[in-house]
Write an enzyme that holds these catalytic residues in place. Structure first.
Site, PDB file in Angstrom:
ATOM      1  N   GLY A   1       0.814  -1.202   0.000  1.00 43.35           N
ATOM      2  CA  GLY A   1       0.000   0.000   0.000  1.00 43.35           C
ATOM      3  C   GLY A   1       0.850   1.254   0.000  1.00 43.35           C
ATOM      4  O   GLY A   1       0.344   2.374  -0.076  1.00 43.35           O
TER       5      GLY A   1
ATOM      6  N   ARG B   1      17.691   9.898  -1.306  1.00 46.61           N
ATOM      7  CA  ARG B   1      16.909  10.421  -2.431  1.00 46.61           C
ATOM      8  C   ARG B   1      15.459   9.965  -2.306  1.00 46.61           C
ATOM      9  O   ARG B   1      15.187   8.788  -2.064  1.00 46.61           O
ATOM     10  CB  ARG B   1      17.488   9.907  -3.750  1.00 46.61           C
ATOM     11  CG  ARG B   1      16.568  10.179  -4.923  1.00 46.61           C
ATOM     12  CD  ARG B   1      17.120   9.595  -6.210  1.00 46.61           C
ATOM     13  NE  ARG B   1      18.119  10.485  -6.772  1.00 46.61           N
ATOM     14  CZ  ARG B   1      18.996  10.110  -7.699  1.00 46.61           C
ATOM     15  NH1 ARG B   1      19.026   8.876  -8.123  1.00 46.61           N
ATOM     16  NH2 ARG B   1      19.846  10.982  -8.181  1.00 46.61           N
ATOM     17  N   ILE B   2      14.539  10.896  -2.469  1.00 47.86           N
ATOM     18  CA  ILE B   2      13.117  10.565  -2.404  1.00 47.86           C
ATOM     19  C   ILE B   2      12.637  10.272  -3.828  1.00 47.86           C
ATOM     20  O   ILE B   2      12.719  11.109  -4.720  1.00 47.86           O
ATOM     21  CB  ILE B   2      12.316  11.735  -1.787  1.00 47.86           C
ATOM     22  CG1 ILE B   2      12.852  12.052  -0.382  1.00 47.86           C
ATOM     23  CG2 ILE B   2      10.827  11.396  -1.742  1.00 47.86           C
ATOM     24  CD1 ILE B   2      12.866  10.891   0.597  1.00 47.86           C
ATOM     25  N   LEU B   3      12.151   9.061  -4.039  1.00 48.80           N
ATOM     26  CA  LEU B   3      11.759   8.643  -5.391  1.00 48.80           C
ATOM     27  C   LEU B   3      10.489   9.343  -5.843  1.00 48.80           C
ATOM     28  O   LEU B   3      10.351   9.701  -7.015  1.00 48.80           O
ATOM     29  CB  LEU B   3      11.513   7.124  -5.406  1.00 48.80           C
ATOM     30  CG  LEU B   3      12.764   6.256  -5.365  1.00 48.80           C
ATOM     31  CD1 LEU B   3      12.388   4.805  -5.110  1.00 48.80           C
ATOM     32  CD2 LEU B   3      13.544   6.379  -6.669  1.00 48.80           C
TER      33      LEU B   3
ATOM     34  N   THR C   1       3.947  10.089  -2.850  1.00 50.08           N
ATOM     35  CA  THR C   1       3.690   8.883  -2.055  1.00 50.08           C
ATOM     36  C   THR C   1       4.567   8.867  -0.797  1.00 50.08           C
ATOM     37  O   THR C   1       4.147   8.367   0.252  1.00 50.08           O
ATOM     38  CB  THR C   1       3.921   7.598  -2.877  1.00 50.08           C
ATOM     39  OG1 THR C   1       5.210   7.663  -3.501  1.00 50.08           O
ATOM     40  CG2 THR C   1       2.860   7.430  -3.947  1.00 50.08           C
TER      41      THR C   1
ATOM     42  N   GLN D   1       3.435   8.524   3.113  1.00 49.50           N
ATOM     43  CA  GLN D   1       3.984   7.585   4.094  1.00 49.50           C
ATOM     44  C   GLN D   1       4.265   8.283   5.416  1.00 49.50           C
ATOM     45  O   GLN D   1       3.945   7.776   6.483  1.00 49.50           O
ATOM     46  CB  GLN D   1       5.284   6.958   3.566  1.00 49.50           C
ATOM     47  CG  GLN D   1       5.067   5.872   2.543  1.00 49.50           C
ATOM     48  CD  GLN D   1       4.170   4.788   3.076  1.00 49.50           C
ATOM     49  OE1 GLN D   1       4.471   4.135   4.068  1.00 49.50           O
ATOM     50  NE2 GLN D   1       3.032   4.591   2.446  1.00 49.50           N
TER      51      GLN D   1
ATOM     52  N   GLY E   1       9.228   4.122   4.664  1.00 48.73           N
ATOM     53  CA  GLY E   1       8.009   3.484   5.159  1.00 48.73           C
ATOM     54  C   GLY E   1       7.805   3.584   6.658  1.00 48.73           C
ATOM     55  O   GLY E   1       6.684   3.551   7.137  1.00 48.73           O
ATOM     56  N   GLU E   2       8.872   3.677   7.411  1.00 49.94           N
ATOM     57  CA  GLU E   2       8.744   3.574   8.864  1.00 49.94           C
ATOM     58  C   GLU E   2       9.232   4.789   9.647  1.00 49.94           C
ATOM     59  O   GLU E   2       8.711   5.075  10.727  1.00 49.94           O
ATOM     60  CB  GLU E   2       9.487   2.303   9.338  1.00 49.94           C
ATOM     61  CG  GLU E   2       8.815   1.057   8.801  1.00 49.94           C
ATOM     62  CD  GLU E   2       9.582  -0.215   9.070  1.00 49.94           C
ATOM     63  OE1 GLU E   2      10.655  -0.388   8.475  1.00 49.94           O
ATOM     64  OE2 GLU E   2       9.115  -1.039   9.867  1.00 49.94           O
TER      65      GLU E   2
HETATM   66 MO1  MOS Z   1       7.390  -3.491   8.556  1.00 46.18          MO
HETATM   67  S1  MOS Z   1       6.950  -3.474  10.589  1.00 46.18           S
HETATM   68  O1  MOS Z   1       8.872  -4.344   8.542  1.00 46.18           O
HETATM   69  O2  MOS Z   1       6.148  -4.291   7.741  1.00 46.18           O
END
Ligand code: MOS
Length: 738
Positions: A467, A627-629, A633, A637, A703-704
């Site tokens: 996602g 670098r931000i692709l 999006t 995130q 992502g995190e």
């Molecule tokens: Mo992430 S917590 O490695 O899906």
């Protein structure tokens, strides 16, 4: 580059909003049967007897599977160990009569219709031999087992210096305990598997997972099938956040039913059942910080007790972030595991760093108060250009710029230092900040590209898109690397038959797959050049492979752009319909350099003085992540992660009734998450962070990192607003009273 670095909309956005994108429970096939899970009502013991007779009498019920009548499953623990399994003996659904946690799957009702299966599941009667259980972390605190230091990447790091002595001798000291409760992922999409039973007994499993190949290997091992006889498909996912990293039990149960009945079966878990799939472990943390009067650190100790099951040891490097981030000669970590009668804990967005940094960054704020120093100034005085644990310099670290740009956007210099000194009407206003840090991993990956003579390319990899927008960034990178418009790229992913990929997690997929595409695109370019050189009077006849680029549908000499051959012409002349290349990309271990992402989070809260109601009115999150692709999006995130950070700070807590060892709020009515009214102004800043060594494209992954530091920044803002320090999450209004 035309697409990399731009705010490109999702290429699958239209398919998603029109419903054309299918999710695991949406695949249909002829004769599909439906299953429903029966779960245990005790936390520990054995099943004495299961009486399915009443359920079997319901018209439309096809079977009730239990450990007594299920098809054969593998015997060895190894068969149940997936790619990301922790140490221990993995849970086996419907394997035997053992009950390891409350709400454990113990029977499966299969029927012609889902409603029938679910109704009949309520008629299955179970007798147990119950044993005493413990599900309360506080009761296991004293007999929790310490992990050895420095053993693996996930163990607590080795200590350095003499932290105890340095803490004892420090001019200014802070010591306190912090608590993060069990939290759950709560993705929107329910975990589901649609298992298509093929004529020859092979299985095609449409599954909700962060790793189709991980599920394929696992299911094949559990059923003692050849890997090739199991195909797992899952190109879309309605949120995973770590809960889909390991194969989940619905895939095994649906597979068992399909094999028992020789029929296709769908199993969708109920929301309540998803609370047993894994969770962010609760974490008790004690931090000691010793400092000089000038605000530099002399000692850091971080002790943690985290929660796991009786059968597996799940842990991450929860404590290590504390000694990594700031300059300090003495650091020590103790990490203990408390084994409870619960399902095994698991990864949840930024595992270890999100809860670990809550303690560290709250403690840093408290130290700043003790030092009478601005909390941002304290971070700057403790700034480290090296990874303090490994003693290595960074491939890049623009955290200083995060502090500067974040503070400026927030208006931090207008902060008055005293708590309770800012107010607006009946509300106290507080400003807090925190630092975020996360890993910048990358994993070996294989990518296939098929370039057609009509100037279209198909890019294929067995990765997932949880996602985050993986489809889109893959298309962007492929378009730039192949010199084609975005519309000429088709992405194939989420199918176990595609080239090898790791699970999507740890924020490693963008860096891994983007560089993977670049590698394979280079092989395509070389092949094209070979063909172009064969053309009569080829303008590229003497051009070396490194001197040619793909741009605007052409192979172009970098030295002399007037020398070019269109892709279509080259392939037509060569009589080549398609060029297919498949390459594995691996990433050398950068032994000399550390690689992390960083952030600076600034939060404003407004607290109703009489009621204690907290509103998070502003958050600025300045992120340095290479670098931000895709700025669109990637911003999403970080925003989504900040929203989750608000939830972590103020709302989220899984509550267990310890008398029964059962989760009480296993639903999203009673497990509170932020809703629209809780979310106000969120500003995301990406700081420029060129990185020439981490990987050829300089990518780190986002992502995190966005959740790290948010809960601490909010807790620190609450202190600044109210003068009340809350060290136990979530900061509910009762904790502000009295
Ligand atoms: Mo992430 S917590 O490695 O899906």
């Amino acid at each position: 580059m035309t697409y990399i670095g731009t705010p490109t909309s999702r290429i699958d956005g239209r398919a998603k909003v029109t419903g054309a994108a299918k999710y695991a429970a949406e695949y249909n096939t002829q004769g599909l049967a439906h299953a429903a899970v029966v779960t245990s009502s005790i936390a520990k013991g054995r099943i004495k007897h299961i009486d399915a007779s009443e359920a079997l009498r319901v018209a439309g019920v096809l079977a009730v599977l239990t450990h007594e009548n299920r098809p054969r499953m593998a015997k060895s623990d190894d068969a149940y160990k997936d790619e990301v399994a922790p140490e221990g003996s993995p849970f086996r659904p419907l394997y035997d009569d053992k009950i390891l946690f409350n709400n454990q799957p113990i029977a499966l009702v299969v029927a012609e219709e889902w409603e029938i299966a679910r109704f009949a599941a309520s008629l299955v009667r179970v007798d147990y031999d119950e044993k005493a259980h413990v599900t309360d972390l506080h009761r296991r605190r004293t007999d929790a087992v310490a992990l050895k230091s420095g053993e693996t990447m996930l163990s607590p790091p080795k200590p350095r210096g003499d932290a105890e002595r340095a803490f004892g001798a420090a001019k200014v000291r802070h010591e306190a305990e912090y608590y993060v409760p069990i939290e759950h992922h709560n993705p929107m999409e329910l975990f589901a598997s649609t298992v298509v039973y093929e004529r020859d007994g092979k299985l095609t499993i449409y599954d909700k997972t962060q790793g189709v190949q991980n599920v394929q290997r696992y299911v094949a091992n559990v059923f003692e099938m050849k890997a090739d006889d199991v195909r797992v498909v899952g190109p879309y996912m309605g949120g995973g956040f770590g809960s889909g990293l390991r194969p989940q039990y619905q895939a095994v149960l649906a597979g068992l039913a399909a094999r028992a009945l020789k029929r296709s079966v769908r199993l969708v878990l109920r929301r309540q059942q998803m609370y047993q799939l894994g969770y962010r472990p609760a974490m008790l943390q004690r931090i000691q910080l010793g400092a000089t009067a000038a605000g530099t650190l002399e000692a850091i100790t971080h002790d943690a007790v985290t929660v796991t099951s009786q059968y597996e040891d799940f842990y991450r490097q929860e404590t290590g972030w504390s000694g990594l981030l700031y300059k300090c000669a003495n650091a020590k970590y103790i990490h203990k595991l408390a084994k409870l009668d619960l399902a095994t804990s698991c990864d949840m967005r930024c595992p270890s760093a999100a809860p670990g940094s809550f303690a560290l960054e709250s403690a840093m704020d408290e130290l700043a108060v003790a030092l009478k120093l601005d909390p941002l100034e304290l971070r700057l005085r403790c700034y480290s250009d090296r990874d303090q644990n490994a003693g290595k310099p960074y491939s890049s670290k623009k955290l200083r710029e995060c502090y500067q740009q974040g503070a400026q956007a927030f208006g931090w210099e207008r902060r008055s230092s005293e708590p309770r000194s800012m107010r607006e009407g009946s509300e106290l206003v507080g400003w807090g900040m925190a630092t975020g840090v996360w890993d910048a991993w990358q994993m070996a990956i294989t990518v296939r590209i098929v370039l057609s003579a009509n100037g279209h390319a198909e890019v294929a990899c067995g990765c997932s898109d949880i996602g985050t927008g993986t489809h889109t960034i893959m298309a962007q990178v492929a378009a730039d690397m192949l010199g084609l418009p975005l519309e000429a790229i088709t992405i194939k992913l989420g199918d176990s038959g595609l080239p090898a990929s790791p699970v999507e997690g740890g924020s490693w997929m963008a860096a891994s797959v983007a560089n993977g595409i670049a590698t394979t695109a280079e092989a395509v370019r070389k092949e094209l050049l070979r063909i172009a050189k064969r053309m009569p009077n080829s303008p590229l006849h003497d051009t070396a492979a490194d001197d040619v680029a793909l741009a605007d549908g052409k192979l172009v000499s970098k030295r002399d752009p007037s020398r070019a051959v269109s892709i279509t012409d080259a392939m037509r002349h060569g009589g080549v319909e398609r060029i297919e290349q498949e390459e594995e990309t691996s990433f050398p271990e950068y032994a000399e350099r550390a690689h992390n992402t960083h952030s600076a989070v600034f939060a404003e809260v407004k607290v109703d003085e009489e009621l204690g109601v907290i509103r998070v009115t502003r958050v600025v999150n300045a992120v340095a992540a290479g670098r931000i692709l895709n700025t669109k999006t990637a911003t999403s995130q970080i925003m989504g992660a900040v929203v989750w950070g608000i939830g972590m700070a103020l709302h989220e807590e899984t509550l267990i009734d310890h008398a029964f060892g059962r989760i009480m709020n296993a639903n999203i009515a009673e497990y509170h998450v932020p809703v629209n009214a809780d979310v106000h102004d969120i500003k995301v800043i990406f700081v420029e962070e060129p990185d020439a060594t981490i990987n050829p494209l300089g990518i780190k992954g986002v992502g995190e990192i966005g959740i790290v530091g948010v809960a601490a920044a909010i807790a620190n803002a609450v202190y600044h607003a109210t003068g009340k320090r809350v060290r136990e999450l979530p900061i509910t209004l009762d904790k502000l009273q009295g």
